[in-house]
Design a protein around this motif. Structure first.
Motif, PDB file in Angstrom:
ATOM      1  N   ARG A   1       0.845  -1.197   0.000  1.00 17.38           N
ATOM      2  CA  ARG A   1       0.000   0.000   0.000  1.00 17.38           C
ATOM      3  C   ARG A   1       0.877   1.243   0.000  1.00 17.38           C
ATOM      4  NH1 ARG A   1      -0.503  -2.376   4.634  1.00 17.38           N
ATOM      5  NH2 ARG A   1      -2.460  -3.340   4.004  1.00 17.38           N
ATOM      6  N   ILE A   2       0.239   2.359  -0.363  1.00 12.24           N
ATOM      7  CA  ILE A   2       0.875   3.665  -0.258  1.00 12.24           C
ATOM      8  C   ILE A   2      -0.054   4.559   0.553  1.00 12.24           C
ATOM      9  CG2 ILE A   2       1.877   5.622  -1.479  1.00 12.24           C
ATOM     10  CD1 ILE A   2       2.044   3.918  -3.973  1.00 12.24           C
ATOM     11  N   VAL A   3       0.496   5.191   1.570  1.00  4.92           N
ATOM     12  CA  VAL A   3      -0.249   6.155   2.363  1.00  4.92           C
ATOM     13  C   VAL A   3       0.318   7.541   2.056  1.00  4.92           C
ATOM     14  CG1 VAL A   3      -0.928   6.914   4.664  1.00  4.92           C
ATOM     15  CG2 VAL A   3      -0.665   4.461   4.175  1.00  4.92           C
ATOM     16  N   PHE A   4      -0.469   8.368   1.414  1.00  4.01           N
ATOM     17  CA  PHE A   4      -0.059   9.738   1.125  1.00  4.01           C
ATOM     18  C   PHE A   4      -0.515  10.642   2.267  1.00  4.01           C
ATOM     19  CE2 PHE A   4       0.064   7.939  -3.139  1.00  4.01           C
ATOM     20  CZ  PHE A   4       1.188   8.550  -3.689  1.00  4.01           C
ATOM     21  N   LYS A   5       0.452  11.216   2.956  1.00  4.88           N
ATOM     22  CA  LYS A   5       0.161  12.099   4.076  1.00  4.88           C
ATOM     23  C   LYS A   5       0.164  13.555   3.618  1.00  4.88           C
ATOM     24  CE  LYS A   5       0.211  11.194   7.974  1.00  4.88           C
ATOM     25  NZ  LYS A   5      -0.920  10.926   8.925  1.00  4.88           N
ATOM     26  N   VAL A   6      -0.772  14.327   4.161  1.00  6.47           N
ATOM     27  CA  VAL A   6      -0.826  15.770   3.906  1.00  6.47           C
ATOM     28  C   VAL A   6      -0.058  16.451   5.034  1.00  6.47           C
ATOM     29  CG1 VAL A   6      -2.321  17.775   3.618  1.00  6.47           C
ATOM     30  CG2 VAL A   6      -3.065  15.524   2.772  1.00  6.47           C
ATOM     31  N   ILE A   7       1.078  17.064   4.700  1.00  2.17           N
ATOM     32  CA  ILE A   7       1.920  17.737   5.701  1.00  2.17           C
ATOM     33  C   ILE A   7       2.205  19.146   5.192  1.00  2.17           C
ATOM     34  CG2 ILE A   7       4.047  17.653   7.054  1.00  2.17           C
ATOM     35  CD1 ILE A   7       4.166  14.669   6.595  1.00  2.17           C
ATOM     36  N   PRO A   8       1.416  20.131   5.589  1.00 11.18           N
ATOM     37  CA  PRO A   8       1.548  21.480   5.027  1.00 11.18           C
ATOM     38  C   PRO A   8       2.864  22.176   5.344  1.00 11.18           C
ATOM     39  CG  PRO A   8      -0.602  21.178   6.067  1.00 11.18           C
ATOM     40  CD  PRO A   8       0.247  20.012   6.474  1.00 11.18           C
ATOM     41  N   ASP A   9       3.447  21.903   6.510  1.00 15.80           N
ATOM     42  CA  ASP A   9       4.626  22.645   6.944  1.00 15.80           C
ATOM     43  C   ASP A   9       5.897  22.018   6.376  1.00 15.80           C
ATOM     44  OD1 ASP A   9       5.870  24.692   8.851  1.00 15.80           O
ATOM     45  OD2 ASP A   9       6.860  22.814   9.443  1.00 15.80           O
ATOM     46  N   ALA A  10       6.717  22.830   5.690  1.00 14.83           N
ATOM     47  CA  ALA A  10       7.923  22.319   5.040  1.00 14.83           C
ATOM     48  C   ALA A  10       8.925  21.778   6.047  1.00 14.83           C
ATOM     49  CB  ALA A  10       8.566  23.423   4.203  1.00 14.83           C
ATOM     50  N   THR A  11       9.068  22.434   7.183  1.00 20.13           N
ATOM     51  CA  THR A  11       9.994  21.954   8.207  1.00 20.13           C
ATOM     52  C   THR A  11       9.544  20.606   8.761  1.00 20.13           C
ATOM     53  OG1 THR A  11      10.536  24.243   8.806  1.00 20.13           O
ATOM     54  CG2 THR A  11      11.094  22.524  10.397  1.00 20.13           C
ATOM     55  N   ALA A  12       8.238  20.445   8.916  1.00 17.39           N
ATOM     56  CA  ALA A  12       7.704  19.160   9.387  1.00 17.39           C
ATOM     57  C   ALA A  12       7.927  18.065   8.355  1.00 17.39           C
ATOM     58  CB  ALA A  12       6.218  19.298   9.714  1.00 17.39           C
ATOM     59  N   ARG A  13       7.856  18.415   7.076  1.00 10.35           N
ATOM     60  CA  ARG A  13       8.121  17.427   6.029  1.00 10.35           C
ATOM     61  C   ARG A  13       9.574  16.953   6.104  1.00 10.35           C
ATOM     62  NH1 ARG A  13       4.814  21.008   2.900  1.00 10.35           N
ATOM     63  NH2 ARG A  13       6.604  21.943   1.811  1.00 10.35           N
ATOM     64  N   ALA A  14      10.492  17.907   6.271  1.00 10.79           N
ATOM     65  CA  ALA A  14      11.908  17.553   6.366  1.00 10.79           C
ATOM     66  C   ALA A  14      12.156  16.644   7.566  1.00 10.79           C
ATOM     67  CB  ALA A  14      12.755  18.818   6.456  1.00 10.79           C
ATOM     68  N   ALA A  15      11.534  16.967   8.712  1.00 10.07           N
ATOM     69  CA  ALA A  15      11.721  16.158   9.920  1.00 10.07           C
ATOM     70  C   ALA A  15      11.165  14.754   9.727  1.00 10.07           C
ATOM     71  CB  ALA A  15      11.054  16.844  11.106  1.00 10.07           C
ATOM     72  N   ALA A  16      10.007  14.643   9.065  1.00  8.10           N
ATOM     73  CA  ALA A  16       9.391  13.333   8.846  1.00  8.10           C
ATOM     74  C   ALA A  16      10.260  12.456   7.947  1.00  8.10           C
ATOM     75  CB  ALA A  16       8.000  13.505   8.243  1.00  8.10           C
ATOM     76  N   LEU A  17      10.870  13.058   6.934  1.00 12.53           N
ATOM     77  CA  LEU A  17      11.770  12.308   6.064  1.00 12.53           C
ATOM     78  C   LEU A  17      13.037  11.898   6.803  1.00 12.53           C
ATOM     79  CD1 LEU A  17      11.250  14.528   2.922  1.00 12.53           C
ATOM     80  CD2 LEU A  17      10.935  12.037   2.935  1.00 12.53           C
ATOM     81  N   GLU A  18      13.585  12.808   7.585  1.00 10.29           N
ATOM     82  CA  GLU A  18      14.832  12.524   8.306  1.00 10.29           C
ATOM     83  C   GLU A  18      14.635  11.407   9.319  1.00 10.29           C
ATOM     84  OE1 GLU A  18      18.353  14.933  10.722  1.00 10.29           O
ATOM     85  OE2 GLU A  18      16.616  16.011   9.907  1.00 10.29           O
ATOM     86  N   LYS A  19      13.499  11.409  10.001  1.00  9.43           N
ATOM     87  CA  LYS A  19      13.236  10.384  11.018  1.00  9.43           C
ATOM     88  C   LYS A  19      12.807   9.054  10.410  1.00  9.43           C
ATOM     89  CE  LYS A  19      10.290  12.831  13.394  1.00  9.43           C
ATOM     90  NZ  LYS A  19       9.313  13.214  14.451  1.00  9.43           N
ATOM     91  N   GLY A  20      12.466   9.042   9.121  1.00 10.82           N
ATOM     92  CA  GLY A  20      12.022   7.816   8.484  1.00 10.82           C
ATOM     93  C   GLY A  20      10.533   7.585   8.576  1.00 10.82           C
ATOM     94  N   ASP A  21       9.796   8.554   9.146  1.00 12.74           N
ATOM     95  CA  ASP A  21       8.339   8.421   9.211  1.00 12.74           C
ATOM     96  C   ASP A  21       7.723   8.483   7.817  1.00 12.74           C
ATOM     97  OD1 ASP A  21       8.576   8.320  11.950  1.00 12.74           O
ATOM     98  OD2 ASP A  21       8.147  10.455  12.233  1.00 12.74           O
ATOM     99  N   VAL A  22       8.395   9.155   6.903  1.00 17.34           N
ATOM    100  CA  VAL A  22       7.990   9.261   5.508  1.00 17.34           C
ATOM    101  C   VAL A  22       9.161   8.802   4.652  1.00 17.34           C
ATOM    102  CG1 VAL A  22       7.438  10.889   3.658  1.00 17.34           C
ATOM    103  CG2 VAL A  22       6.323  11.112   5.880  1.00 17.34           C
ATOM    104  N   GLN A  23       8.865   8.060   3.592  1.00 16.90           N
ATOM    105  CA  GLN A  23       9.944   7.500   2.768  1.00 16.90           C
ATOM    106  C   GLN A  23       9.973   8.028   1.329  1.00 16.90           C
ATOM    107  OE1 GLN A  23       7.544   4.872   4.023  1.00 16.90           O
ATOM    108  NE2 GLN A  23       8.464   5.349   6.009  1.00 16.90           N
ATOM    109  N   TYR A  24       9.044   8.915   0.988  1.00 18.38           N
ATOM    110  CA  TYR A  24       8.988   9.346  -0.415  1.00 18.38           C
ATOM    111  C   TYR A  24       8.254  10.673  -0.501  1.00 18.38           C
ATOM    112  CZ  TYR A  24       7.757   9.145  -5.450  1.00 18.38           C
ATOM    113  OH  TYR A  24       7.598   9.398  -6.779  1.00 18.38           O
ATOM    114  N   ALA A  25       8.859  11.649  -1.170  1.00 17.23           N
ATOM    115  CA  ALA A  25       8.219  12.951  -1.358  1.00 17.23           C
ATOM    116  C   ALA A  25       8.778  13.598  -2.607  1.00 17.23           C
ATOM    117  CB  ALA A  25       8.451  13.849  -0.143  1.00 17.23           C
ATOM    118  N   VAL A  26       7.892  14.158  -3.429  1.00 17.47           N
ATOM    119  CA  VAL A  26       8.293  14.687  -4.738  1.00 17.47           C
ATOM    120  C   VAL A  26       8.140  16.206  -4.794  1.00 17.47           C
ATOM    121  CG1 VAL A  26       7.730  12.538  -5.920  1.00 17.47           C
ATOM    122  CG2 VAL A  26       5.966  14.293  -5.679  1.00 17.47           C
TER     123      VAL A  26
END
Length: 548
Positions: free
Chosen positions: A238-263
């Motif tokens: 499956r793919i879960v697309f999360k809505v994360i409006p804040d750019a800093t929060a997106r960076a943190a989610a990727l760094e921590k591994g909570d998110v694995q893909y963002a375009v």
């Protein structure tokens, strides 16, 4: 008259050296990351990919609304007739093969057998015929031009579609992927209000992933299609697309591994270099080749100031496009001189009229147009809107505000959500200047002419002629290019097109954008096509080895 910089501009310029060094290091990093991962092991099945979509889509069908977030989702739910390899050559998808008649007056697609829609209904030639006649030629703004010469669609059997053309249309094969010409299920759309059909929000496609759930403001879930025609795929569950409006929060989610893909450059550009050096992340610039994105400033020609071409040229001279590319966009852009980007090398005309950064010339043109500075130093005021797709566009707007203030134009920036933005710009046309980007795609007929053709004025269709530019000579050139059977003739026509629009300047090209994707190092085969960001993640898989 003065060309001195405001404090904020001075600080921006002081950072030029540091950002230029950062950009150089980052682009070197990307050069290495852009090489395809050498795979020695077979793809491993299973796992949930958590991805980011931002802003939140307004629909999940790119056939009806092909805005960026809609398209990122829709490419996983729907397949196109073709995909494009990394050299922009079409390759089979729903169509196993195709033939163009020697005279260019027919194109035959031979469809894949055994394909079903997600509800189990067979996919047939009738779906393609119905969508072309009722969506591509009537609703979709790019495709009305591309398929306008299709006079008849024959379906001699369930797996053959023959497009009959009144005149050749060389652009068609550049636009029949899942984003360019998305096929809709006839049995769910025929006889309905297509634009408001509920399946635009709960789509039924033919793609590798099936729509499962949409929780507004939070996430969208797609699940593996167990009956997908491409045997063994997709590999992900499956793919879960999360809505994360804040750019800093997106960076943190990727760094921590909570998110694995963002375009589409999902993190602040200043963070990209740091994230790209982390062992658990990679930055990738491939997969955007089909888009050829260019950013520009649209000028509303109904505005009493902007209808004067001298004012438009003054605004162009007031803007330092190199600063936008290297400072505002941290090197993830190249100064643009034409609406046909240099990435479309055959069509691009480097001899077009150019407007170098020259504030003194800008001031002289504004004086000549009769708009003198008042006692407060202001000539006139404008509102500036910007594409609500993140901080990079807002920052570009702030830079333009500073640049125009130096030549006596007072600018007030307005921000809004995507729906309000689209209505304001393309519906109500209640704007003065607007910062936006469009995809030129692999042919100017597909992505560029829609921004200048007068046929789109007043229709309220997003991503078309926002400036309100009308030029019968240009309209005639656009019509000519659509039907020219010889590519060299089309190239000559599009070079003439560029000369005209860069003389009249209804919009000001600012930058050719270089988007990037951030993904987990353990996520493999992320990019397999030139239209990947609008395509399917059916080939992606997680390497579960201890090193990942």
């Amino acid at each position: 008259m003065t060309t001195s910089h405001t404090p904020s501009t001075r600080s921006l310029l002081r950072s030029r050296g540091a950002r230029a060094l950062m950009a150089a290091g980052l682009l070197a990093l990307l050069g290495g990351a852009a090489q395809a991962d050498a795979q020695t092991a077979a793809p491993q099945r299973g796992g949930t990919l958590t991805a980011i979509v931002q802003p939140e889509p307004v629909a999940l069908s790119a056939a009806i609304n092909f805005a960026l977030p809609n398209s990122v989702l829709a490419g996983n739910i729907f397949d196109g007739l073709v995909d494009y390899d990394l050299d922009l050559n079409p390759k089979p998808s729903l169509a196993e093969r195709w033939e163009v008649a020697p005279d260019g007056l027919s194109i035959t697609f031979f469809l894949r057998k055994g394909v079903t829609w997600h509800d189990g209904h067979p996919f047939t030639a009738a779906d393609v015929k119905w969508t072309l006649e009722n969506v591509w030629k009537t609703i979709h703004p790019r495709n009305q031009a591309i398929f306008g010469r299709v006079t008849q669609v024959d379906t001699p059997d369930d797996h053959t579609v023959i497009l009959r053309l009144s005149e050749p249309s060389l652009a068609i094969l550049s636009a029949v992927n899942a984003n360019g010409a998305q096929v809709l299920p006839k049995h769910l759309y025929e006889g309905t209000d297509i634009v408001n059909n509920p399946h635009n929000l709960k789509p039924v496609g033919t793609g590798a992933f099936v729509f499962k759930e949409w929780v507004r403001g939070d996430h969208i879930i797609l699940e593996r299609n167990p009956n997908y025609w491409d045997a063994g795929k997709p590999y992900l569950d499956r793919i879960v697309f999360k809505v994360i409006p804040d750019a800093t929060a997106r960076a943190a989610a990727l760094e921590k591994g909570d998110v694995q893909y963002a375009v589409f450059s999902p993190v602040p550009l200043r963070d990209a270099e740091r994230l790209g050096k982390l062992p658990n992340l990679k930055i990738e610039t491939r997969g955007y080749e089909w888009l050829s994105p260019w950013m520009f400033l649209d000028l509303n020609l109904d505005n009493p100031y902007l209808k004067d071409v001298r004012v438009r040229r003054a605004i162009a001279h007031a803007i330092d496009r190199k600063a936008i590319a290297t400072i505002v966009w941290f090197g993830f852009a190249k100064p643009a001189i034409s609406p046909v980007p240099s990435t479309l090398a055959a069509f691009h005309d480097a001899t077009v009229p150019q407007y170098d950064f020259d504030p003194k010339k800008a001031e002289a043109l504004l004086d000549e147009a009769g708009f003198k500075r008042g006692a407060d130093g202001v000539r006139f005021a404008l509102h500036e809107d910007f594409l609500p797709y993140g901080d990079d566009y807002k920052r570009t707007g702030e830079y333009i505000k500073q640049a125009l203030k130096r030549v006596g134009i007072e600018v007030t920036i307005r921000s809004q959500d995507t729906a309000a933005y689209l209505k304001r710009i393309y519906g109500d046309r209640d704007f003065d200047i607007n910062g936006v980007w469009l995809a030129a795609f692999s042919d100017p007929q597909v992505g560029v002419t829609r921004a200048y053709s007068s046929e789109w004025i007043g229709k309220g269709t997003p991503w078309t002629n926002g400036s309100g530019y009308r030029n019968p000579t240009l309209d005639a050139l656009i019509a000519r290019a659509k039907v020219q059977a010889n590519q060299q003739d089309r190239i000559a026509t599009f070079k003439e097109f560029q000369q005209i629009v860069q003389t009249d300047l209804p919009s000001i090209p600012l930058a050719e954008l270089r988007f990037f994707t951030v993904h987990a190092a353990s996520l493999k085969d992320v990019v397999t096509t030139a239209d990947q960001v609008y395509g399917s993640l059916k080939n992606a898989w997680f390497d579960k080895s201890p090193t990942n």
